[in-house]
Write an enzyme that holds these catalytic residues in place. Structure first.
Site, PDB file in Angstrom:
ATOM      1  N   CYS A  11       0.849  -1.194   0.000  1.00  0.00           N
ATOM      2  CA  CYS A  11       0.000   0.000   0.000  1.00  0.00           C
ATOM      3  C   CYS A  11       0.885   1.245   0.000  1.00  0.00           C
ATOM      4  O   CYS A  11       1.786   1.376   0.830  1.00  0.00           O
ATOM      5  CB  CYS A  11      -0.901  -0.026   1.236  1.00  0.00           C
ATOM      6  SG  CYS A  11      -1.807   1.500   1.522  1.00  0.00           S
ATOM      7  N   ASP A  12       0.627   2.172  -0.905  1.00  0.00           N
ATOM      8  CA  ASP A  12       1.444   3.386  -1.002  1.00  0.00           C
ATOM      9  C   ASP A  12       1.412   4.215   0.281  1.00  0.00           C
ATOM     10  O   ASP A  12       2.432   4.764   0.692  1.00  0.00           O
ATOM     11  CB  ASP A  12       0.983   4.251  -2.179  1.00  0.00           C
ATOM     12  CG  ASP A  12       1.360   3.656  -3.524  1.00  0.00           C
ATOM     13  OD1 ASP A  12       2.265   2.791  -3.571  1.00  0.00           O
ATOM     14  OD2 ASP A  12       0.753   4.049  -4.534  1.00  0.00           O
TER      15      ASP A  12
END
Length: 115
Positions: A11-12
């Site tokens: 997940c960024d």
């Protein structure tokens, strides 16, 4: 107590939080939802503290892919059941500091949290 950062490694936003913690010399333990899941008591605590509307990631593809019937008329109990079944529906990251939790990541909020 060493803080625990809950999330998914790819997940960024989780990556940004981990980078911030590393760059600011903050030790933490990473809890990967995909591998370790999440227990009901922890999730219920977050929902009680922050509200299911904050903890449930309704903008994510996993939630949006649900049938309309599963997305309609949500309650705390139904949201918790969805997040237990699919931990990727939990807003990321959640930083557990022992005495409080922070849901999501914004550099200024983490800075204030550790000030």
């Amino acid at each position: 107590m060493t803080p625990t950062l809950y999330g998914i490694p790819n997940c960024d936003t989780v990556k940004k939080a981990r980078t911030w913690l590393d760059q600011n010399g903050r030790a933490y333990v990473f809890h990967d939802y995909k591998k370790a899941g999440i227990d009901r008591a922890t999730l219920e605590g977050w929902v009680q503290t922050h509200g299911w509307e904050t903890v449930l990631n309704r903008a994510g593809t996993t939630f949006r892919a649900l049938p309309e019937a599963d997305r309609a008329d949500l309650t705390a109990a139904r949201a918790i059941a969805l997040m237990l079944a699919q931990p990727s529906m939990i807003k990321r990251p959640v930083l557990d500091l022992g005495d409080r939790t922070v849901v999501g990541f914004k550099p200024e909020i983490y800075a204030a949290t550790f000030a």
